[in-house]
Design a protein around this motif. Structure first.
Motif, PDB file in Angstrom:
ATOM      1  N   ALA A 199       0.797  -1.147   0.019  1.00  0.00           N
ATOM      2  CA  ALA A 199       0.033  -0.047   0.123  1.00  0.00           C
ATOM      3  C   ALA A 199       0.680   1.269  -0.006  1.00  0.00           C
TER       4      ALA A 199
ATOM      5  N   ASP B 175       0.712   3.450   1.814  1.00  0.00           N
ATOM      6  CA  ASP B 175       1.090   4.159   3.144  1.00  0.00           C
ATOM      7  C   ASP B 175       2.048   3.492   3.762  1.00  0.00           C
ATOM      8  N   GLY B 176       2.585   2.448   3.380  1.00  0.00           N
ATOM      9  CA  GLY B 176       3.559   1.455   3.899  1.00  0.00           C
ATOM     10  C   GLY B 176       3.125   0.426   4.630  1.00  0.00           C
ATOM     11  N   THR B 177       1.796   0.089   4.564  1.00  0.00           N
ATOM     12  CA  THR B 177       1.474  -1.117   5.086  1.00  0.00           C
ATOM     13  C   THR B 177       1.099  -2.100   3.994  1.00  0.00           C
ATOM     14  N   TYR B 178       1.311  -3.603   4.192  1.00  0.00           N
ATOM     15  CA  TYR B 178       1.149  -4.502   3.470  1.00  0.00           C
ATOM     16  C   TYR B 178       0.197  -5.484   3.774  1.00  0.00           C
ATOM     17  N   GLU B 179      -0.045  -6.408   2.833  1.00  0.00           N
ATOM     18  CA  GLU B 179      -0.837  -7.563   3.060  1.00  0.00           C
ATOM     19  C   GLU B 179      -0.048  -8.833   2.550  1.00  0.00           C
TER      20      GLU B 179
END
Length: 93
Positions: free
Chosen positions: A44, A46-50
């Motif tokens: 993502a 915003d630096g998040t991930y899945e």
């Protein structure tokens, strides 16, 4: 296999897609070098991930082959299908 995505989410098609990657790769390397796992990584902004592991290889690969066969059928019969759709649409009007 690690398939990195930047779309807004991991799509259901990632499973069949990585299954196809795994099949073609494994068909071209010795058994000792064959891949065993498949992952999708969604990054993502915003630096998040899945991170998701895909474990139903047989089911995912069958889905890929089915989709490929549908695509080939449509490509082969596109003009006939288009004509049939147009005729059905006219009948509905």
């Amino acid at each position: 296999i690690l398939d990195i995505k930047s779309s807004y989410r991991l799509m259901p098609s990632t499973g069949p897609q990585t299954a196809a990657y795994k099949e073609i790769y494994n068909a071209n390397v010795p058994k000792s070098e064959q891949l065993k796992h498949r992952w999708g990584l969604k990054l993502a902004r915003d630096g998040t991930y899945e991170l998701k592991e895909y474990t139903d290889h047989a089911g995912d690969f069958n889905t890929f082959v089915s989709a490929l066969n549908c695509w080939r059928f449509i490509e082969k019969h596109n003009a006939k299908l288009q004509t049939a759709i147009e005729e059905m649409t006219r009948e509905l009007d």
